[in-house]
Design a protein around this motif. Sequence first.
Motif, PDB file in Angstrom:
ATOM      1  N   GLY A   4      -4.693   3.639  62.190  1.00  0.00           N
ATOM      2  CA  GLY A   4      -4.528   2.915  63.442  1.00  0.00           C
ATOM      3  C   GLY A   4      -4.213   3.862  64.584  1.00  0.00           C
ATOM      4  O   GLY A   4      -4.219   5.081  64.426  1.00  0.00           O
ATOM      5  N   THR A   5      -3.942   3.287  65.757  1.00  0.00           N
ATOM      6  CA  THR A   5      -3.646   4.047  66.966  1.00  0.00           C
ATOM      7  C   THR A   5      -2.550   3.343  67.747  1.00  0.00           C
ATOM      8  O   THR A   5      -2.528   2.109  67.829  1.00  0.00           O
ATOM      9  N   ILE A   6      -1.647   4.129  68.343  1.00  0.00           N
ATOM     10  CA  ILE A   6      -0.611   3.576  69.217  1.00  0.00           C
ATOM     11  C   ILE A   6      -1.143   3.521  70.646  1.00  0.00           C
ATOM     12  O   ILE A   6      -1.616   4.533  71.186  1.00  0.00           O
ATOM     13  N   LEU A   7      -1.082   2.340  71.257  1.00  0.00           N
ATOM     14  CA  LEU A   7      -1.609   2.122  72.607  1.00  0.00           C
ATOM     15  C   LEU A   7      -0.660   1.233  73.400  1.00  0.00           C
ATOM     16  O   LEU A   7       0.118   0.470  72.821  1.00  0.00           O
ATOM     17  N   PRO A   8      -0.764   1.285  74.738  1.00  0.00           N
ATOM     18  CA  PRO A   8      -0.088   0.258  75.528  1.00  0.00           C
ATOM     19  C   PRO A   8      -0.758  -1.094  75.296  1.00  0.00           C
ATOM     20  O   PRO A   8      -1.952  -1.157  74.996  1.00  0.00           O
ATOM     21  N   VAL A   9      -0.013  -2.152  75.429  1.00  0.00           N
ATOM     22  CA  VAL A   9      -0.603  -3.487  75.308  1.00  0.00           C
ATOM     23  C   VAL A   9      -1.706  -3.671  76.341  1.00  0.00           C
ATOM     24  O   VAL A   9      -2.765  -4.234  76.057  1.00  0.00           O
ATOM     25  N   LYS A  10      -1.477  -3.171  77.557  1.00  0.00           N
ATOM     26  CA  LYS A  10      -2.487  -3.252  78.619  1.00  0.00           C
ATOM     27  C   LYS A  10      -3.176  -1.893  78.747  1.00  0.00           C
ATOM     28  O   LYS A  10      -2.968  -1.148  79.699  1.00  0.00           O
ATOM     29  N   ALA A  11      -3.999  -1.573  77.756  1.00  0.00           N
ATOM     30  CA  ALA A  11      -4.587  -0.230  77.708  1.00  0.00           C
ATOM     31  C   ALA A  11      -5.820  -0.079  78.594  1.00  0.00           C
ATOM     32  O   ALA A  11      -6.036   0.969  79.189  1.00  0.00           O
ATOM     33  N   SER A  12      -6.636  -1.106  78.694  1.00  0.00           N
ATOM     34  CA  SER A  12      -7.923  -0.975  79.366  1.00  0.00           C
ATOM     35  C   SER A  12      -7.787  -1.131  80.877  1.00  0.00           C
ATOM     36  O   SER A  12      -7.373  -2.177  81.383  1.00  0.00           O
ATOM     37  N   THR A  13      -8.192  -0.101  81.611  1.00  0.00           N
ATOM     38  CA  THR A  13      -8.169  -0.185  83.075  1.00  0.00           C
ATOM     39  C   THR A  13      -9.292  -1.070  83.606  1.00  0.00           C
ATOM     40  O   THR A  13      -9.288  -1.452  84.781  1.00  0.00           O
ATOM     41  N   HIS A  14     -10.285  -1.404  82.773  1.00  0.00           N
ATOM     42  CA  HIS A  14     -11.357  -2.298  83.188  1.00  0.00           C
ATOM     43  C   HIS A  14     -10.951  -3.767  83.095  1.00  0.00           C
ATOM     44  O   HIS A  14     -11.639  -4.635  83.635  1.00  0.00           O
ATOM     45  N   ILE A  15      -9.875  -4.032  82.383  1.00  0.00           N
ATOM     46  CA  ILE A  15      -9.444  -5.415  82.187  1.00  0.00           C
ATOM     47  C   ILE A  15      -8.182  -5.738  82.979  1.00  0.00           C
ATOM     48  O   ILE A  15      -8.108  -6.791  83.633  1.00  0.00           O
ATOM     49  N   PHE A  16      -7.228  -4.820  82.957  1.00  0.00           N
ATOM     50  CA  PHE A  16      -5.941  -5.107  83.569  1.00  0.00           C
ATOM     51  C   PHE A  16      -5.856  -4.486  84.961  1.00  0.00           C
ATOM     52  O   PHE A  16      -6.482  -3.448  85.231  1.00  0.00           O
ATOM     53  N   PRO A  17      -5.087  -5.068  85.856  1.00  0.00           N
ATOM     54  CA  PRO A  17      -4.954  -4.530  87.220  1.00  0.00           C
ATOM     55  C   PRO A  17      -4.474  -3.086  87.203  1.00  0.00           C
ATOM     56  O   PRO A  17      -3.767  -2.657  86.290  1.00  0.00           O
ATOM     57  N   SER A  18      -4.870  -2.368  88.243  1.00  0.00           N
ATOM     58  CA  SER A  18      -4.533  -0.945  88.285  1.00  0.00           C
ATOM     59  C   SER A  18      -3.035  -0.705  88.289  1.00  0.00           C
ATOM     60  O   SER A  18      -2.565   0.337  87.827  1.00  0.00           O
ATOM     61  N   ASN A  19      -2.246  -1.669  88.777  1.00  0.00           N
ATOM     62  CA  ASN A  19      -0.802  -1.440  88.802  1.00  0.00           C
ATOM     63  C   ASN A  19      -0.194  -1.453  87.393  1.00  0.00           C
ATOM     64  O   ASN A  19       0.943  -1.015  87.203  1.00  0.00           O
ATOM     65  N   SER A  20      -0.957  -1.932  86.391  1.00  0.00           N
ATOM     66  CA  SER A  20      -0.439  -1.913  85.029  1.00  0.00           C
ATOM     67  C   SER A  20      -0.343  -0.487  84.494  1.00  0.00           C
ATOM     68  O   SER A  20       0.367  -0.235  83.521  1.00  0.00           O
ATOM     69  N   ARG A  21      -1.055   0.431  85.137  1.00  0.00           N
ATOM     70  CA  ARG A  21      -0.976   1.831  84.716  1.00  0.00           C
ATOM     71  C   ARG A  21       0.435   2.381  84.899  1.00  0.00           C
ATOM     72  O   ARG A  21       0.824   3.349  84.245  1.00  0.00           O
ATOM     73  N   ASN A  22       1.197   1.763  85.769  1.00  0.00           N
ATOM     74  CA  ASN A  22       2.555   2.223  86.048  1.00  0.00           C
ATOM     75  C   ASN A  22       3.609   1.523  85.190  1.00  0.00           C
ATOM     76  O   ASN A  22       4.800   1.772  85.353  1.00  0.00           O
TER      77      ASN A  22
END
Length: 342
Positions: A116-134
């Motif tokens: 498996g891989t460890i990821l943020p829940v909101k990993a995809s920048t194409h799906i989630f708003p850009s502010n989720s990167r923060n």
Amino acid sequence: MEINTQYILDNMVKYINIQSPSGKTAEIIEELKKQFEDMGIKTIKTKKGALIATIEGENDDKQKTISAHVDTLGAMVKAIKQNGRLKFVRIAGGTFNTLEGANVFVETRHGKKVRGTILPVKASTHIFPSNSRNDSRTEENMEVRLDERVNSKEDVLDLGINVGDYIHIDTLTEITESGFIKSRYLDNKAAVGIVLGICKYFKDNNIKPKYTVNFLMSNYEEVGHGISFVPEKTEEFIAIDIGTVGGEQASDEFSVSIAAKDGVTPYDYELRNKLVDIAEKNNISYNVDVYNSYSSDATQGIKMGHDFKFACIGPGVDATHHYERTHIEAIENTTKLLIKYI
């Protein structure tokens, strides 16, 4: 003094590849037991699962004990989500940021390993708003994505995965042509390699130490209770651990670091000065340093009420509890200092 550096490095990599997060160290302890005994060194295991290897000296009444902890950071399944992803908790220190994008194996109670891989829940920048990167990286917004066709909690349970299963994180170990060593868990697998290199030196050269030396391979250092048992004749105790490099620290990646103080206590002044004198007499590159967010097996032993002079030394390591790095020269300088001390 001729030490077998390649032997130390080979063993460091070997034991880095044996995953041993705190609480799951039986495999690495058994392998170490076999390797010590193959060298003709007697061992005993404590009830808590640590290993003590002993080289008898001319004087058996006043013994030296040198520790190296085999346990590392890690992770564990906290919950299985309805969408088939895993919520997890960290074992010991570090931050969630260090784990983002890491490939892992989830090991079931019966020994099955699921990738498996460890990821943020909101990993995809194409799906989630850009502010989720923060978004901060926390237990609540990080997860393990399994490399299996799972879409529900039941699918995950069918794989044999349950709450409490260990998550083993890829170490990404590399030794560069320029002599740098990069890996997760140099803390404290570098010390494991050093201990084996010291033992090989004394055995290959048929040298009997002046004092009996115990090598205590502790297995709960990262969670604060590594040293519950110490050989009763111990007069001096030295923990081999990493020296922290960066910021205002005096340590560097090429020298052995000698701790004057950590986040709990000053170290024994007389024993620290003895180590500095040995380094200077033998032209061993060293630094004396003070660590604020740090403790060692030696510190833990004192807090548990053991009575001995205590010190902590080790190779200088950059980015501790992250993707760590040291240099072969720091490994060599630490090994030489301990051999001269013994």
